[in-house]
Enzyme design. Structure first.
Site, PDB file in Angstrom:
ATOM      1  N   TYR A 184      -7.649   7.826  -4.674  1.00 56.27           N
ATOM      2  CA  TYR A 184      -6.230   8.171  -4.820  1.00 56.27           C
ATOM      3  C   TYR A 184      -5.484   7.917  -3.514  1.00 56.27           C
ATOM      4  O   TYR A 184      -6.062   7.935  -2.425  1.00 56.27           O
ATOM      5  CB  TYR A 184      -6.055   9.631  -5.256  1.00 56.27           C
ATOM      6  N   CYS A 185      -4.191   7.645  -3.647  1.00 55.27           N
ATOM      7  CA  CYS A 185      -3.309   7.462  -2.500  1.00 55.27           C
ATOM      8  C   CYS A 185      -1.893   7.793  -2.951  1.00 55.27           C
ATOM      9  O   CYS A 185      -1.694   8.244  -4.079  1.00 55.27           O
ATOM     10  CB  CYS A 185      -3.412   6.045  -1.937  1.00 55.27           C
ATOM     11  N   THR A 186      -0.914   7.585  -2.104  1.00 53.19           N
ATOM     12  CA  THR A 186       0.448   8.041  -2.384  1.00 53.19           C
ATOM     13  C   THR A 186       0.999   7.512  -3.705  1.00 53.19           C
ATOM     14  O   THR A 186       1.334   8.275  -4.607  1.00 53.19           O
ATOM     15  CB  THR A 186       1.396   7.645  -1.240  1.00 53.19           C
TER      16      THR A 186
END
EC number: 1.14.-.-
Length: 312
Positions: A184-186
């Site tokens: 996951y990331c922004t």
């Protein structure tokens, strides 16, 4: 009174002439008074721009007229042009600097060989079905995770995305290669690449969240698996998914819960962003990153009764 917004977006698609796309995007943004940052490469486009909501809508419409961008998803966020110092549109080897431009493969459908896309609800369903077997793997810089992350997530020790390949090749995470790993990331773009790099290095079951933390937070707020604030790369520096959020970051000096990053007062050779509560930031003697040299400079300012914020 005009309403302003920020747009976040990306698209992986082959671009034969990134320079031409750069010129078109710059002219389009200037005509609509948008400011922000746009990166373009042969792999696609990655942008964050802000401005009047009607201008943002016009930008979306015009950008989607380009064949490779016709299915591009745009995420809306609070803010506006004032959150960016200027408009920057640049051509780079990569739209996210992992240091692997030749390894990344894209076609008209996006990244080739990336992790399985999960919608936010599917993320929860995977955890409900597989329990503690599921591992959340943070695809951001370690600093960003100080103020928010998925519950019990693995946070790699990286300062930039350029550090990820060495980190996952170090052997530290080999025990995860047979587990379901949710990257996951922004907004999702870093995990498009990271998930493919992990698969190429032997991770067998890799997922990524459609729309990243932003989409997950929009759907579940603070009632899901996300904890804390989301670090963002503009003047806001962080955002929350409702008022009932949990402060998971702590001041480096007094350990008070905080989500506020501040610059070390050593402007000559530091300026590192660190977590500081309002009281410790207000005190010149503690307005530093805790490095010995910076602490000494802060102590000297305090002894002389000088506050750089007041005198600068």
């Amino acid at each position: 009174m005009a309403t302003s917004k920020i747009l976040l977006y990306y698209a992986f698609t082959p671009l034969s002439d990134p320079k031409a796309v750069q010129l078109w995007q710059r002219e389009l943004c200037e005509s609509l008074n948008l400011r922000g940052r746009i990166l373009i490469s042969t792999h696609g486009i990655n942008g964050t721009v802000g401005g009047d909501i009607d201008d943002c809508k016009a930008y979306i419409k015009k950008t989607r007229e380009y064949p490779g961008f016709n299915r591009m998803q745009f995420k809306w966020s609070e803010g506006g042009a004032e959150d960016f110092p200027k408009l920057s549109v640049k051509v780079r080897d990569e739209i996210v600097a992992f240091g692997a431009p030749d390894e990344l493969k894209v076609d008209e459908n996006g990244v080739v060989g990336g992790g399985v896309h999960l919608k936010p609800q599917q993320v929860n369903e995977l955890v409900e079905a597989r329990g503690d077997e599921v591992v959340f793997f943070d695809g951001r810089n370690a600093m960003e995770a100080q103020i928010g992350k998925f519950k019990d997530a693995v946070v790699p020790d990286v300062e930039t995305t350029h550090d990820f390949i060495a980190e996952i090749e170090s052997g530290k995470y080999d025990d995860l290669k047979d587990k379901p790993v949710v990257t996951y990331c922004t907004g999702g773009i870093r995990c498009e690449i990271l998930s493919s790099l992990m698969i190429n290095r032997g991770f067998k079951e890799v997922y990524q969240i459609d729309g990243g933390i932003v989409r997950y937070g929009e759907q579940f707020g603070n009632k899901g698996l996300w904890e804390g604030s989301l670090y963002v790369f503009d003047k806001r520096m962080h955002m929350e998914f409702g008022e009932d959020y949990k402060e998971v970051g702590h001041c480096i000096h007094c350990d008070t819960p905080t989500n506020k990053f501040e610059h070390c007062l050593n402007e000559d050779d530091c300026r590192e962003l660190v977590l500081m509560c309002p009281d410790c930031f207000a005190n010149v003697e503690t307005r530093h990153c805790k490095r010995e040299r910076c602490a000494a400079i802060a102590a000297d300012f305090a002894e002389q009764g000088i506050d750089p914020l007041v005198t600068s």
